[in-house]
Write an enzyme that holds these catalytic residues in place. Structure first.
Site, PDB file in Angstrom:
ATOM      1  N   GLY A 110       0.868  -1.169   0.000  1.00 32.50           N
ATOM      2  CA  GLY A 110       0.000   0.000   0.000  1.00 32.50           C
ATOM      3  C   GLY A 110       0.901   1.213   0.000  1.00 32.50           C
TER       4      GLY A 110
ATOM      5  N   SER B 294       3.379   3.114   2.549  1.00 37.80           N
ATOM      6  CA  SER B 294       3.951   2.920   3.883  1.00 37.80           C
ATOM      7  C   SER B 294       3.751   4.132   4.788  1.00 37.80           C
ATOM      8  CB  SER B 294       5.432   2.569   3.784  1.00 37.80           C
ATOM      9  OG  SER B 294       6.140   3.564   3.079  1.00 37.80           O
TER      10      SER B 294
ATOM     11  N   CYS C 197       6.053  -5.413   0.455  1.00 38.78           N
ATOM     12  CA  CYS C 197       6.187  -4.096  -0.163  1.00 38.78           C
ATOM     13  C   CYS C 197       6.132  -2.979   0.886  1.00 38.78           C
ATOM     14  CB  CYS C 197       5.130  -3.949  -1.253  1.00 38.78           C
ATOM     15  SG  CYS C 197       5.630  -2.770  -2.506  1.00 38.78           S
TER      16      CYS C 197
ATOM     17  N   HIS D 124       4.661  -8.616  -4.442  1.00 37.53           N
ATOM     18  CA  HIS D 124       3.299  -8.917  -3.974  1.00 37.53           C
ATOM     19  C   HIS D 124       2.878 -10.363  -4.272  1.00 37.53           C
ATOM     20  CE1 HIS D 124       1.694  -4.801  -3.067  1.00 37.53           C
ATOM     21  NE2 HIS D 124       2.723  -4.454  -3.819  1.00 37.53           N
TER      22      HIS D 124
ATOM     23  N   GLU E 222       0.616 -12.048  -3.022  1.00 32.39           N
ATOM     24  CA  GLU E 222      -0.841 -12.208  -2.916  1.00 32.39           C
ATOM     25  C   GLU E 222      -1.548 -11.891  -4.234  1.00 32.39           C
ATOM     26  OE1 GLU E 222       0.873  -9.707  -1.939  1.00 32.39           O
ATOM     27  OE2 GLU E 222      -0.256  -7.844  -2.214  1.00 32.39           O
TER      28      GLU E 222
HETATM   29  N1  GLN Z   1       5.911   2.828  -2.838  1.00 33.78           N
HETATM   30  C1  GLN Z   1       5.158   2.410  -1.694  1.00 33.78           C
HETATM   31  C2  GLN Z   1       5.737   2.975  -0.403  1.00 33.78           C
HETATM   32  O1  GLN Z   1       6.771   3.541  -0.421  1.00 33.78           O
HETATM   33  C3  GLN Z   1       5.078   0.917  -1.604  1.00 33.78           C
HETATM   34  C4  GLN Z   1       4.308   0.360  -2.777  1.00 33.78           C
HETATM   35  C5  GLN Z   1       3.603  -0.925  -2.509  1.00 33.78           C
HETATM   36  O2  GLN Z   1       3.384  -1.325  -1.375  1.00 33.78           O
HETATM   37  N2  GLN Z   1       3.182  -1.574  -3.571  1.00 33.78           N
HETATM   38  O3  GLN Z   1       5.145   2.835   0.615  1.00 33.78           O
END
Ligand code: GLN
Length: 190
Positions: A46, A48, A78, A174, A176
């Protein structure tokens, strides 16, 4: 066994679906009371910074840190990996909430803006000889792993994209979002 999926923001529904396919009891975690009912936790991808902020305001930051330090299995994918990392080399926002449980250094948005999303077949020896189809979405990479951490996967150019440190698991991509549940099964054995 209840497995929690942090459900504050990001790709938690997909983790939940994959765990359910494995016959696992899943709890969406948004509050400390829900967190108290689970034995494991997945922190999804998501944003962060957003998840970190919501961790702080929901009162979940402290209990997750506490139980993570006490040995609870936690997997960050991620953005979740960024939150697990002890250090962030780039793109850390001032005051950004961190769990900091795992002795790795994460680099946010390591693959740049133009090529910020890609898919590739990754060798992951711990999962067996079959490559793992990995989906990277504005993904981080791991710049450093501490002495207690084990590298599980690197890209052909040597960048580290998956690691394990005892009960803690981190993937920059990911799992999932694929039909391959091997990382989920690995997590359930930690
Ligand atoms: N770029 C997002 C971040 O820095 C991470 C992206 C992701 O979770 N797909 O939080």
């Amino acid at each position: 066994m209840n497995v929690g999926v942090l459900a504050l923001q990001g790709a938690f529904v997909e983790h939940e679906a994959m765990l359910r396919r494995l016959g696992v009891n899943v709890v969406q975690v948004r509050t400390p009371a829900e967190f108290a009912t689970v034995e494991r936790l997945i922190i999804p991808g998501g944003e962060s910074t957003v998840i970190g902020q919501l961790l702080a305001t929901s009162g979940l930051l402290e209990p997750i840190c506490e139980r993570g330090r006490a040995g609870m299995p936690i997997w960050g994918t991620c953005a979740g990996m960024i939150l697990l990392a002890r250090e962030i080399t780039e793109g850390r926002k001032a005051g950004q909430a961190q769990l900091g449980l795992m002795d790795i250094t994460a680099r946010r948005n390591a693959f740049g803006r133009q090529i910020d999303s890609f898919e590739t077949d990754l060798a992951v020896p711990v999962l067996g000889p079959e490559p793992f189809h990995a989906v990277f979405i504005r993904a981080p990479q791991i710049d450093r792993v501490g002495p207690a951490a084990e590298v599980l996967a690197t890209l052909p150019d040597g960048r580290i994209v998956a690691a394990r440190e005892g009960h803690l698991l981190a993937t920059a991509f990911h799992p999932e979002l694929t039909g391959d549940d091997r990382f989920h099964r690995l997590f359930l054995t930690l």
